[in-house]
Design an enzyme around this catalytic site. Structure first.
Site, PDB file in Angstrom:
ATOM      1  N   LYS A 124      20.196  18.190  26.877  1.00 35.91           N
ATOM      2  CA  LYS A 124      21.514  17.547  26.833  1.00 35.91           C
ATOM      3  C   LYS A 124      21.518  16.561  25.680  1.00 35.91           C
ATOM      4  CE  LYS A 124      25.367  17.554  29.177  1.00 35.91           C
ATOM      5  NZ  LYS A 124      25.921  18.647  30.020  1.00 35.91           N
ATOM      6  N   ASP A 164      30.777  19.374  26.048  1.00 31.35           N
ATOM      7  CA  ASP A 164      30.775  18.675  27.334  1.00 31.35           C
ATOM      8  C   ASP A 164      31.948  17.686  27.222  1.00 31.35           C
ATOM      9  OD1 ASP A 164      28.798  18.436  29.814  1.00 31.35           O
ATOM     10  OD2 ASP A 164      29.475  16.412  29.383  1.00 31.35           O
TER      11      ASP A 164
HETATM   12  N1  GLU Z   1      28.167  21.053  29.292  1.00 35.60           N
HETATM   13  C1  GLU Z   1      28.177  22.211  30.139  1.00 35.60           C
HETATM   14  C2  GLU Z   1      27.297  21.974  31.341  1.00 35.60           C
HETATM   15  O1  GLU Z   1      27.209  20.885  31.821  1.00 35.60           O
HETATM   16  C3  GLU Z   1      27.884  23.489  29.363  1.00 35.60           C
HETATM   17  C4  GLU Z   1      26.577  23.539  28.652  1.00 35.60           C
HETATM   18  C5  GLU Z   1      26.396  24.760  27.747  1.00 35.60           C
HETATM   19  O2  GLU Z   1      27.292  25.609  27.708  1.00 35.60           O
HETATM   20  O3  GLU Z   1      25.348  24.828  27.110  1.00 35.60           O
HETATM   21  O4  GLU Z   1      26.714  22.866  31.902  1.00 35.60           O
END
Ligand code: GLU
Length: 445
Positions: A124, A164
């Site tokens: 993340k 996100d």
């Molecule tokens: N931010 C999204 C999540 O919390 C998607 C992450 C992604 O597609 O890599 O899963």
């Protein structure tokens, strides 16, 4: 070692990171019996290792506003776990971003990605950047500065970021473009890209669609469906938008959405052009939901309040962590809801979850219910590797099958003796076992 001794040890290192500690406690307490029953996990000290991010990158993001004033934000990438695939997870731009939030999200992502059955590790990233009121030029300069550092740490086989909160197609465009220029390669290093430049069909809707597919499976077990159900949703971003569309399609009625300024109640249901208007609200960069009530007279605006006081059958928090607390859970219980599905990451406080589960109300944790977003990112990576673009129906079909599979995995690992399905335990155990086994197989690396 007892569970409490283990948590004390983790707290000694991370006590100043409350969100991270909250996420760790929830996972470890539900996998503790599996850990105790598996000597190999103890031999490889899996629990202590799995709560430790493999790599944490923090960097300065200097940028200039339209008046020529110089600002600096803090950028992060937490590369949490790569046992089952390259690091994968979104980038969040929001003033609440700090190391604790990044670590909790990276930790959750590890198990979520494992649940999808696709080969993706957990990561993340983000920055404490506040995009409210910022011009397009300012956003672009910020994204470029962010990428000027991040580019050296990512790659299509190393770490694949996505969107996100505060990061959508526009921001991904600026970051992906800058990466492409610096590295001189057009690769699938980001997901959530525009369709014209390597993005997947259905990715924008995928998280919301997946949340509804998962909830539909939970209802099915009870012999029920979305038909005729009243649904409360919080947030008005990408996840809420996808969920509203799919709920309407399945015959449900969404009566609320919310923003940091309060919530709106629309007894006529949020459907038709009102769903499109959600994207206009989001694009306005105001982070304000009140405008909806100004535009549609059927809606009432409740300033400073959360939508969980509205009598509904199903509640779906789609905004952010810890947005639904004890008091909200009590309101939902009093209103006799049948199902609470987390569409955001960790939107319910531990106490709220405990209350809902004790009341034997269906409860879906975010890492299972919202995994459709990253799952479709995984499908975008597959298309990029193959240099192909799948039609929407194919992506949607794959997504639907993945969500059904996640539901089944939760059911297998989470069904209690009295028949109640503890989806939290089910999701944590199913996600954990795969990562833990891979870590054991690879030894101490
Ligand atoms: N931010 C999204 C999540 O919390 C998607 C992450 C992604 O597609 O890599 O899963």
């Amino acid at each position: 070692m007892t569970f409490n001794e283990f948590m004390d040890k983790v707290a000694a290192r991370n006590s100043h990171e409350p969100e991270f500690m909250q996420a760790v406690k929830e996972v470890i307490e539900t996998v503790w019996d599996v850990y105790e029953a598996t000597p190999r996990y103890q031999q490889y000290n899996i629990l202590e290792r799995i709560v430790e991010p493999e790599r944490v990158i923090q960097f300065a993001v200097p940028w200039m506003d339209d008046e020529g004033k110089v600002h600096v934000n803090r950028g992060y990438r937490v590369q949490f776990n790569s046992a089952i695939g390259p690091y994968k997870g979104g980038i969040r731009f929001h003033p609440s971003v700090n190391l604790s939030v990044m670590k909790f999200l990276g930790f959750e992502q590890t198990f979520k990605n494992s649940l999808t059955t696709l080969p993706m590790g957990g990561g993340k990233g983000g920055a404490d950047f506040d995009a409210r009121g910022r011009s397009d030029g300012e956003i672009m300069r910020f994204c470029h500065s962010f990428m000027a550092e991040l580019y050296r740490h990512i790659g299509p086989n190393t770490d694949v970021p996505a969107g996100d909160i505060g990061v959508g197609r526009r921001e991904i465009g600026y970051m992906f473009g800058y990466y492409k220029k610096l590295v001189n390669e057009f690769t699938g290093v980001f997901t959530g890209k525009g369709f014209e430049w390597g993005g997947s069909r259905i990715r924008p809707e995928a998280t919301g669609f997946g949340v509804v597919y998962f909830t539909e499976e939970m209802l099915k077990v009870q012999g029920d469906s979305f038909k005729g159900k009243r649904v409360a949703i919080s947030g008005f971003g990408n996840v809420a938008w996808g969920a509203v569309q799919k709920i309407n399609e399945l015959g449900g009625k969404v009566v609320t959405i919310s923003g940091p300024d309060g919530y709106i109640l629309d007894e006529d249901g949020i459907s038709g052009e009102k769903v499109d208007y959600m994207t206009v609200l989001r694009a306005s960069n105001n982070d304000r939901v009140k405008d909806y009530a100004d535009k549609y007279p059927s809606a009432k605006f409740f300033p400073g309040k959360r939508p969980w006081e509205v009598p509904v059958d199903i509640a779906i928090p789609c905004a952010t962590q810890n947005e639904l607390n004890e008091e909200d859970a009590q309101n939902l219980i009093n209103n006799k809801i049948m199902c609470l599905t987390e569409a955001a990451n960790m939107p319910c406080t531990p106490k709220a979850i405990e209350m809902i589960q004790n009341a034997k109300i269906l409860f879906a944790p975010g890492k299972a219910a919202n995994a459709g977003g990253v799952a479709t990112s995984g499908l975008e990576m597959t298309q990029n590797s193959n240099r192909l673009s799948w039609p929407a129906e194919k992506v949607n079909q794959e997504l639907h099958a993945i969500m059904k599979g996640i539901h089944e995995a939760c059911r297998t690992h989470g069904t209690q003796p009295d028949g109640y399905i503890n989806y939290v335990k089910g999701a944590n155990v199913a996600g954990f076992v795969k990562v833990a086994n891979a870590m054991c197989d690879m030894g101490l690396i």
